[in-house]
Design an enzyme around this catalytic site. Structure first.
Site, PDB file in Angstrom:
ATOM      1  CD  GLU A  61      -1.789  -2.404   1.306  1.00  0.00           C
ATOM      2  OE1 GLU A  61      -0.683  -2.685   1.801  1.00  0.00           O
ATOM      3  OE2 GLU A  61      -2.633  -3.283   1.009  1.00  0.00           O
ATOM      4  CB  ALA A  85     -11.678   1.989   3.918  1.00  0.00           C
ATOM      5  CG  ASP A  86     -10.717  -2.075   7.200  1.00  0.00           C
ATOM      6  OD1 ASP A  86     -11.214  -2.082   8.325  1.00  0.00           O
ATOM      7  OD2 ASP A  86     -11.411  -2.194   6.158  1.00  0.00           O
ATOM      8  CG  MET A  89      -5.679   2.151   9.118  1.00  0.00           C
ATOM      9  SD  MET A  89      -6.100   3.894   9.182  1.00  0.00           S
ATOM     10  CE  MET A  89      -7.831   3.833   8.728  1.00  0.00           C
ATOM     11  CG  HIS A 130     -10.869  -7.282   6.025  1.00  0.00           C
ATOM     12  ND1 HIS A 130      -9.900  -7.689   6.907  1.00  0.00           N
ATOM     13  CD2 HIS A 130     -10.374  -7.557   4.788  1.00  0.00           C
ATOM     14  CE1 HIS A 130      -8.875  -8.203   6.235  1.00  0.00           C
ATOM     15  NE2 HIS A 130      -9.138  -8.128   4.956  1.00  0.00           N
TER      16      HIS A 130
HETATM   17  C1  LIG Z   1      -2.388  -4.647   4.116  1.00  0.00           C
HETATM   18  C2  LIG Z   1      -3.305  -5.556   3.386  1.00  0.00           C
HETATM   19  N1  LIG Z   1      -3.407  -5.441   2.049  1.00  0.00           N
HETATM   20  C3  LIG Z   1      -4.236  -6.254   1.356  1.00  0.00           C
HETATM   21  C4  LIG Z   1      -4.980  -7.193   1.998  1.00  0.00           C
HETATM   22  C5  LIG Z   1      -5.945  -8.079   1.234  1.00  0.00           C
HETATM   23  N2  LIG Z   1      -5.425  -9.434   1.190  1.00  0.00           N
HETATM   24  C6  LIG Z   1      -5.753 -10.342   2.126  1.00  0.00           C
HETATM   25  S1  LIG Z   1      -4.922 -11.753   1.939  1.00  0.00           S
HETATM   26  C7  LIG Z   1      -4.138 -11.184   0.584  1.00  0.00           C
HETATM   27  C8  LIG Z   1      -3.168 -12.045  -0.125  1.00  0.00           C
HETATM   28  C9  LIG Z   1      -2.066 -12.454   0.751  1.00  0.00           C
HETATM   29  O1  LIG Z   1      -1.195 -13.211   0.042  1.00  0.00           O
HETATM   30  P1  LIG Z   1      -0.103 -14.077   0.782  1.00  0.00           P
HETATM   31  O2  LIG Z   1       0.664 -13.212   1.715  1.00  0.00           O
HETATM   32  O3  LIG Z   1       0.666 -14.773  -0.264  1.00  0.00           O
HETATM   33  O4  LIG Z   1      -0.938 -15.087   1.663  1.00  0.00           O
HETATM   34  P2  LIG Z   1      -1.955 -16.234   1.173  1.00  0.00           P
HETATM   35  O5  LIG Z   1      -3.305 -15.622   1.087  1.00  0.00           O
HETATM   36  O6  LIG Z   1      -1.473 -16.747  -0.120  1.00  0.00           O
HETATM   37  O7  LIG Z   1      -1.908 -17.247   2.246  1.00  0.00           O
HETATM   38  C10 LIG Z   1      -4.522  -9.887   0.289  1.00  0.00           C
HETATM   39  C11 LIG Z   1      -4.034  -9.086  -0.834  1.00  0.00           C
HETATM   40  C12 LIG Z   1      -4.871  -7.256   3.399  1.00  0.00           C
HETATM   41  N3  LIG Z   1      -5.600  -8.116   4.110  1.00  0.00           N
HETATM   42  N4  LIG Z   1      -4.019  -6.449   4.062  1.00  0.00           N
END
Ligand SMILES: Cc1ncc(C[n+]2csc(CCOP(=O)(O)OP(=O)(O)O)c2C)c(N)n1
Ligand SMILES: [Mg+2]
Lengths: 325, 318
Positions: A61, A85-86, A89, A130
């Site tokens: 981000e 939106a969370d 931060m 979330h």
């Molecule tokens: C700071 C943040 N950005 C985006 C997200 C949305 N999000 C949740 S899980 C995810 C993918 C995470 O990928 P990875 O670290 O490879 O873990 P996996 O889901 O494959 O176990 C995303 C983009 C989030 N939860 N937090």
């Protein structure tokens, strides 16, 4: 009369993005998972505009917002998406310390014509990280314009204005409004920032509501109308600039003011509006101002608890009746 | 190798799988709300890693945290109740999948924010150092999380202060809908360790013993005060990012191939029978026990009360 069509909030956002990208080659999108978008807003846009202009990013981000700022400083018009939106931060520093202040700190040399679009709000049992509605947090930061549309029509018109604005705009899209339908003009139109919209006319009480709370207020107003109570609902459309003129104009007529938001009440949108009314228009009020909003509590996962967090049409109607004595 | 230990690894993996598949079913039946991130396919990482630490060591976890917690000893009935959003859940129905946590077994918490756990795990490792209690921390995170600034800051700090933190990257080849090649240039995330002067190890995340060995060595190093290690476990999630993911970013064939040829439980079971001469009946009785345990967990969850809204703001403050 322009031609109208019935679309969802999600498609209204999407239409605005498509039309603006077609209109101005400097407009481009960046964000996480735009290709298979979490709420489907940008699905198919890579096929339409190519991966140069619709840029899938890593989960970064800070880098997203930073890149948008840098591109905006140098002639582009980025529209960044922060997936929830969370996660704003995670990019608080570039948003607050750079994006908001670049123009001022450089004595007006810099302009930052960028938009951050982000889904906010509860209703999906998505839990404490979330589901937040952090709009008010950013009202405290001079230099950021904030849009809070409540209908597909407003979403499309305000997003176009946001993209064309030379100031940075934080554009909140309530998740629960993505799938609600509403009429929009086919083709181009814009809606001004700083101009509230009266969503319902009435003479007994002014309710200022934003985002998903507008609909709840409208439902409450329908219920109250059956009891002969006429509610006027003012949707500010943007929080910065904030159209106090329309709000005060309305309460001069109704003599009563209620504010409704989903974010925590303390330090909220209603708190700011109430303070301004207290300064500028206290004498017109016949009753204390009432603020409704989210409880001062992190958002629980449990659906029954989540429901207990927020005003409902019933609680709004009850609060109005209480105010009217 | 000790058969009891080996069967224990199998049991943990089978418990995770059975739990996850039941969660999927319960979600699809409408009994579980919210966004659910399943760990089926990744069992060997959690099981192998947590077998290398002690009950009073800590783990940091992610949004895909069920497997981490079960492997650390989390009770499946409390966990199921949490996912059912019941008062008897380990977080009293306030957390759900994204925040599923049981601190009594040494989980520092699951996180809805990608990479949020990594920086906090450093703090627990620092605390162990300050308290001279010789505890270690295992920090689980995904491939996608290593693109967060937090990852860099945590790795640097852990290295600088020689914190007893073992960084375990569950590289399942995707971050949500984005394949690895679209979110980083490198193929092995372990190479990132070099930048912090810490060991970076690639391990087959479908091989529970390989994970166990790698983590055992890293834990030893951490307990000896030699600092952190980055372990990259190559793995795969069998289901979508969350239940309901349309999975437009990968082919059915790819998923089927992993399920068929790289299922960590199938692979280990075959090894147990062939190489370690374990009796099939020992495995069967574990399976039976676990199936019953998860069935009971669902019953427990379904019969538990939902939280009382009048207690909504309980635990906002001490
Ligand atoms: C700071 C943040 N950005 C985006 C997200 C949305 N999000 C949740 S899980 C995810 C993918 C995470 O990928 P990875 O670290 O490879 O873990 P996996 O889901 O494959 O176990 C995303 C983009 C989030 N939860 N937090
Ligand atoms: Mg991943």
């Amino acid at each position: 009369m322009a031609e109208m069509k019935l679309i969802t909030g999600k498609d209204a956002i999407r239409d605005a993005l498509i039309e603006e990208m077609k209109r101005d080659p400097k407009v481009f999108l960046l964000g996480e998972d735009l290709e298979q978008a979490t709420f489907g807003v940008t699905d198919g846009l890579i096929e339409e505009f190519g991966s140069e202009r619709v840029r899938n990013t890593p989960i970064s981000e800070n880098a997203i917002v930073g890149a948008a700022i840098g591109a905006a400083l140098t002639g582009m018009r980025p529209v960044a998406e922060i997936m929830f939106a969370d996660f704003l931060m995670d990019a608080m520093d570039p948003i607050v310390n750079t994006m908001a202040k670049a123009r001022f700190m450089t004595g007006g040399q810099a302009k930052v014509p960028m938009v951050i679009r982000t889904p906010s709000g509860a209703g999906l049992s998505a839990g404490a990280q979330h589901s937040q509605s952090p709009e008010a947090l950013f009202m405290h930061i001079p230099g950021i314009k904030i849009a809070v549309p409540s209908t597909p029509y407003d979403m499309k018109g305000l997003l176009k204005t946001a993209i064309r604005s030379d100031d940075p705009v934080l554009f909140f899209e309530h998740k629960m409004l993505y799938y609600e339908g509403g009429d929009v003009h086919v083709g181009d139109y814009t809606l001004p920032f700083g101009k509230a919209d009266i969503k319902r006319k009435g003479k007994d009480i002014t309710i200022v509501a934003v985002l998903a709370m507008v609909k709840k207020a409208l439902l409450a107003a329908d219920m109250l109308a059956a009891d002969g109570i006429e509610v006027e609902i003012v949707d500010p459309m943007t929080l910065n600039p904030l159209d106090m003129e329309t709000i005060i104009g309305s309460l001069k007529k109704t003599k009563r003011l209620m504010t409704i938001e989903e974010g925590a009440r303390t330090g909220g949108i209603g708190a700011e509006i109430a303070a301004r009314v207290a300064e500028e228009a206290l004498d017109y009020l016949d009753a204390p101002i009432k603020r409704l909003g989210g409880r001062d509590c992190p958002i629980p996962f449990s659906p029954v608890l989540e429901e207990a967090m927020y005003p409902t049409e019933d609680s709004i109607a009850a609060a109005v009746k209480q105010m009217l004595g | 190798m000790d058969k009891k230990f080996l069967l224990g690894l199998y049991e943990t993996m089978f418990r995770i799988r059975t739990f996850e598949e039941e969660v999927k079913k319960q979600f699809e039946d409408g009994n579980i709300p919210g966004f659910i991130h399943l760990g089926s396919g990744q069992e060997a990482v959690s099981a192998g890693a947590c077998a290398a630490i002690k009950p009073d060591d800590n783990i940091g976890s992610t949004h895909r945290g069920h497997a981490n917690l079960i492997a650390k000893g989390g009770r499946t009935d409390r966990m199921m109740a949490e996912l059912f959003a019941r008062e008897t859940g380990s977080c009293k129905g306030r957390g759900g999948c994204l925040h599923i946590t049981d601190m009594s077994v040494g989980s520092l918490g699951a996180n809805g924010i990608v990479a949020a756990g990594i920086i906090v795990a450093n703090g627990a490792a620092l605390s162990a150092k300050l308290q001279h209690n010789n505890k270690v921390v295992l920090t689980f995170f995904g491939d996608g999380a290593t693109n967060q600034g937090k990852f860099h800051e945590a790795m640097n700090l852990a290295s600088l202060w020689a914190l007893p933190n073992v960084f375990i990257c569950e590289n399942n080849l995707y971050g949500e809908a984005t394949p690895l090649a679209k979110h980083m240039k490198i193929k092995d995330i372990a190479v990132r360790a070099k930048a912090y002067d810490m060991p970076g190890v690639v391990v087959d995340g479908q091989d529970v013993l390989a994970v166990f060995d790698a983590v055992t060595e890293a834990v030893k190093r951490a307990r000896e005060g030699k600092g952190p290690t980055l372990i990259e476990a190559k793995t795969y999630r069998f289901h979508g990012h969350h239940i309901g993911d349309p999975e437009t970013y990968r082919t059915k064939e790819e998923v089927e191939e992993w399920m068929e040829k790289r299922d960590p439980i199938k692979l280990f079971k075959a090894k147990l029978l062939k190489e370690f001469k374990v009796n099939a009946s020992d495995i069967d009785s574990i399976d039976k026990k676990i199936l019953k345990e998860i069935e009971d967990a669902v019953k427990f969850a379904a019969q538990s009360p939902t939280p009382d809204p009048s207690n909504l703001t309980e635990n906002v403050y001490a």
